[in-house]
Design a protein around this motif. Structure first.
Motif, PDB file in Angstrom:
ATOM      1  N   LEU A   6      -0.439  -6.491  -9.045  1.00  0.00           N
ATOM      2  CA  LEU A   6       0.457  -7.001  -7.862  1.00  0.00           C
ATOM      3  C   LEU A   6       0.390  -6.221  -6.643  1.00  0.00           C
ATOM      4  O   LEU A   6       0.769  -6.413  -5.621  1.00  0.00           O
ATOM      5  CB  LEU A   6       1.777  -7.465  -8.200  1.00  0.00           C
ATOM      6  CG  LEU A   6       1.950  -8.658  -9.204  1.00  0.00           C
ATOM      7  CD1 LEU A   6       3.260  -8.862  -9.659  1.00  0.00           C
ATOM      8  CD2 LEU A   6       1.556  -9.990  -8.539  1.00  0.00           C
ATOM      9  N   ASN A   7       0.373  -4.943  -7.061  1.00  0.00           N
ATOM     10  CA  ASN A   7       0.237  -3.615  -6.036  1.00  0.00           C
ATOM     11  C   ASN A   7      -1.179  -3.695  -5.328  1.00  0.00           C
ATOM     12  O   ASN A   7      -1.441  -3.773  -4.026  1.00  0.00           O
ATOM     13  CB  ASN A   7       0.943  -2.563  -6.359  1.00  0.00           C
ATOM     14  CG  ASN A   7       2.090  -2.449  -6.835  1.00  0.00           C
ATOM     15  OD1 ASN A   7       2.940  -3.543  -6.785  1.00  0.00           O
ATOM     16  ND2 ASN A   7       2.680  -1.106  -7.256  1.00  0.00           N
ATOM     17  N   GLU A   8      -2.116  -3.404  -6.267  1.00  0.00           N
ATOM     18  CA  GLU A   8      -3.259  -2.803  -6.053  1.00  0.00           C
ATOM     19  C   GLU A   8      -4.427  -3.880  -5.561  1.00  0.00           C
ATOM     20  O   GLU A   8      -5.129  -3.829  -4.731  1.00  0.00           O
ATOM     21  CB  GLU A   8      -3.976  -1.740  -7.146  1.00  0.00           C
ATOM     22  CG  GLU A   8      -3.092  -0.859  -7.420  1.00  0.00           C
ATOM     23  CD  GLU A   8      -3.000   0.203  -6.161  1.00  0.00           C
ATOM     24  OE1 GLU A   8      -3.433   0.151  -5.129  1.00  0.00           O
ATOM     25  OE2 GLU A   8      -2.005   1.218  -6.273  1.00  0.00           O
ATOM     26  N   GLY A   9      -4.228  -5.083  -6.251  1.00  0.00           N
ATOM     27  CA  GLY A   9      -4.730  -6.175  -6.089  1.00  0.00           C
ATOM     28  C   GLY A   9      -4.768  -6.755  -4.407  1.00  0.00           C
ATOM     29  O   GLY A   9      -5.728  -6.963  -3.671  1.00  0.00           O
ATOM     30  N   PHE A  10      -3.501  -6.651  -4.073  1.00  0.00           N
ATOM     31  CA  PHE A  10      -3.297  -7.112  -2.625  1.00  0.00           C
ATOM     32  C   PHE A  10      -3.589  -6.225  -1.523  1.00  0.00           C
ATOM     33  O   PHE A  10      -4.131  -6.327  -0.377  1.00  0.00           O
ATOM     34  CB  PHE A  10      -1.728  -7.526  -2.437  1.00  0.00           C
ATOM     35  CG  PHE A  10      -1.546  -9.061  -3.035  1.00  0.00           C
ATOM     36  CD1 PHE A  10      -1.843 -10.033  -2.482  1.00  0.00           C
ATOM     37  CD2 PHE A  10      -0.946  -9.111  -4.394  1.00  0.00           C
ATOM     38  CE1 PHE A  10      -1.443 -11.410  -2.723  1.00  0.00           C
ATOM     39  CE2 PHE A  10      -0.749 -10.265  -4.805  1.00  0.00           C
ATOM     40  CZ  PHE A  10      -1.066 -11.490  -4.100  1.00  0.00           C
ATOM     41  N   ALA A  11      -3.545  -4.828  -1.944  1.00  0.00           N
ATOM     42  CA  ALA A  11      -3.851  -3.871  -1.208  1.00  0.00           C
ATOM     43  C   ALA A  11      -5.409  -3.513  -0.845  1.00  0.00           C
ATOM     44  O   ALA A  11      -5.810  -3.329   0.007  1.00  0.00           O
ATOM     45  CB  ALA A  11      -3.221  -2.414  -1.673  1.00  0.00           C
ATOM     46  N   THR A  12      -6.287  -3.824  -1.915  1.00  0.00           N
ATOM     47  CA  THR A  12      -7.323  -3.961  -1.865  1.00  0.00           C
ATOM     48  C   THR A  12      -7.918  -5.015  -0.907  1.00  0.00           C
ATOM     49  O   THR A  12      -9.134  -5.174  -0.181  1.00  0.00           O
ATOM     50  CB  THR A  12      -8.046  -4.072  -3.453  1.00  0.00           C
ATOM     51  OG1 THR A  12      -7.910  -2.983  -4.293  1.00  0.00           O
ATOM     52  CG2 THR A  12      -9.795  -4.213  -3.324  1.00  0.00           C
ATOM     53  N   TYR A  13      -7.361  -6.185  -1.108  1.00  0.00           N
ATOM     54  CA  TYR A  13      -7.784  -7.355  -0.383  1.00  0.00           C
ATOM     55  C   TYR A  13      -7.335  -7.317   1.121  1.00  0.00           C
ATOM     56  O   TYR A  13      -8.024  -7.595   2.049  1.00  0.00           O
ATOM     57  CB  TYR A  13      -6.656  -8.641  -0.726  1.00  0.00           C
ATOM     58  CG  TYR A  13      -7.307 -10.036  -0.280  1.00  0.00           C
ATOM     59  CD1 TYR A  13      -8.688 -10.451  -0.869  1.00  0.00           C
ATOM     60  CD2 TYR A  13      -6.767 -10.708   0.419  1.00  0.00           C
ATOM     61  CE1 TYR A  13      -9.224 -11.528  -0.306  1.00  0.00           C
ATOM     62  CE2 TYR A  13      -7.180 -11.960   1.117  1.00  0.00           C
ATOM     63  CZ  TYR A  13      -8.369 -12.469   0.616  1.00  0.00           C
ATOM     64  OH  TYR A  13      -9.145 -13.644   1.172  1.00  0.00           O
ATOM     65  N   ALA A  14      -6.274  -6.192   1.238  1.00  0.00           N
ATOM     66  CA  ALA A  14      -5.978  -5.926   2.770  1.00  0.00           C
ATOM     67  C   ALA A  14      -7.264  -5.227   3.403  1.00  0.00           C
ATOM     68  O   ALA A  14      -7.488  -5.471   4.409  1.00  0.00           O
ATOM     69  CB  ALA A  14      -4.773  -5.321   2.777  1.00  0.00           C
TER      70      ALA A  14
END
Length: 467
Positions: free
Chosen positions: A344-352
């Motif tokens: 939930l942290n890293e998946g969305f940051a990667t998507y950003a």
């Protein structure tokens, strides 16, 4: 967090001579010890039970010449049970005194825990204040699986950061993201060096060759997101959207080089991310670039991410700024309830990163998705990756793939409403994967559990939506 290596592929001490009790005088009256952990399966002794912290206030003095750190940590908390004693996570220097609500109390250290026994039990619902006085030379925290973090001394100062654990190396803490609290730091250092930390800078005062720097974060913060950086830095201050923007670059790095140029775009990156994720959740912006061979990662320290200098070897480095600033929404404002939810942290940051690159005229999000889909090792799960897999490619890249798959499945309108409702409804809270799935299903009006869990955990490639 993002690691530089991942980018390339991507003593028992008795206080005051008194032995601590195993309980308290009213333990038999319905009072009991708080647990020595919050029950996170990856880190059973991280955090503690029996209380909820509302705020930390540190008053410290640090001498780079001796590496000595000394002062007090004031912890304000509320008992969540009838509490006979409680633990704080602590790996730091020697303790000289502990008080609870002004009264000196018994305490002892057991491994990485400080066990505190008040004179009388703390009733459920009561707010209490613990003050710990300590001093000495802090040490780093080293793990064969997770690397080195915590308090890192440098030739001209120190850097304190790390994930999932760092705070306990330099102050007593309830060290788990499920217990978030406000933060205030007063750090006194020799005049001429800088102190950078989270939140908004307060008054800076000078006396007898020493300078006291003050920082405060008014929004609740997970303890691993707290930081202090002490040393010789080029500090730039200003405002953006009416809020302070403070960036800093180690003076050992080239002036006006890639790092300075990337930090100068911090406000611009935030503005773009607001269009995707909703209003920026904190009272200050910023970033700090450190020059230290031990720090080959970037970390989303709240309101002021820290970046290892290895990310700025080229002019095209703003993607890492987008990654860490995205964490201000995903990871900082909305934190994980347990470490197994780290996607939930890293998946969305990667998507950003993908969103920003497309925004800058580079590779489209869809092209990034297609390329990463073909190269993904599906044996690595994004959700519940195991302790050793916390910072693996499954969490980051597969997490990003899952985010885009959701977008394709529900359409852009529902997708961006899901993101903005998530960051609004869960602001300042800790949340789970189940929470996210429930919200996504409600906003989209579609059943998504089986779909999302397949993308997060299947050992074979899930079919692309629409294929």
């Amino acid at each position: 967090m993002i690691r530089r290596s991942a980018v390339a592929v991507l003593a028992v001490l008795t206080i005051g001579g008194a032995a601590a009790c195993t309980g308290s005088s009213n333990a038999g009256e319905g009072f009991a010890p708080g647990a020595d952990g919050v029950g996170d399966p990856y880190f059973p002794t991280y955090g503690n039970g029996g209380y909820d912290v509302s705020g930390y206030a540190l008053t410290l003095r640090y001498d780079p010449g001796t590496d000595k750190l000394e002062g007090t940590a004031k912890i304000t908390a509320t008992a969540t049970q009838n509490l006979s004693r409680f633990n704080l996570d602590y790996r730091g220097p020697e303790i000289s005194a502990v008080t609870v609500d002004g009264a000196t109390v018994e305490s002892r250290r057991e491994a990485d825990e400080l066990v505190v026994t008040p004179k009388t039990g703390l009733p459920k619902g009561n707010t209490f204040t613990t003050v710990v006085t300590y001093g000495g030379v802090p040490q780093p925290i080293t793990s064969p699986e997770l690397g080195t973090g915590g308090w890192l001394s440098t030739p001209k100062g120190a850097i304190a950061l790390g994930q999932p654990e760092s705070a306990s190396s330099w102050y007593p803490v309830n060290d788990h993201p499920s217990d978030k609290a406000t933060w205030a730091l007063e750090m006194t250092v020799p005049t001429g060096i800088s102190v950078l930390s989270n939140g908004v800078q307060g008054e800076k005062t000078n006396k007898d060759g020493w300078t006291t720097w003050r920082w405060a974060e008014s929004e609740p913060m997970a303890s691993y997101l707290s930081t202090v950086v002490i040393g010789d830095y080029r500090v730039s201050t200003g405002t953006h959207n009416g809020k302070p923007l403070v960036t800093a670059v180690d003076n050992t790095l080239p002036r006006d080089g890639n790092a300075d140029q990337a930090m100068a775009r911090t406000g611009e990156v935030v503005d773009f991310l607001e269009t995707q994720f909703g209003p920026y959740p904190f009272d200050a912006y910023g970033g700090i670039v450190v020059d230290d061979s031990r720090i080959r990662y970037a970390l989303e320290t709240q309101s002021r991410p820290i970046y290892g200098d290895a990310f700025f070897t080229s002019s095209a480095s703003e993607w890492v700024v987008a990654h860490e600033l995205a964490h201000q929404w995903f990871g900082d404002s909305v934190s994980v309830a347990q470490w197994k939810d780290i996607w939930l942290n890293e998946g969305f940051a990667t998507y950003a990163e993908w969103l920003w690159t497309e925004h800058e005229g580079g590779t489209s999000v869809q092209s990034a998705f297609d390329r990463q889909y073909e190269g993904m090792n599906w044996a690595e799960p994004a959700y519940d990756p195991g302790r050793a897999g916390l910072f693996g490619n499954g969490v980051y890249t597969r997490g990003g793939l899952t985010v885009h798959a959701l977008r394709l499945q529900v359409g852009d309108d529902a997708f961006f409403r899901i993101l903005k409702e998530w960051t609004t409804q869960k602001r300042n809270a800790s949340a789970t994967t189940d929470d996210f799935i429930a919200l996504a299903e409600r906003v989209s009006g579609k059943p998504l559990r089986e779909f999302l869990m397949s993308w997060l955990t299947s050992k074979t490639a899930p079919p692309k939506p629409g294929s």
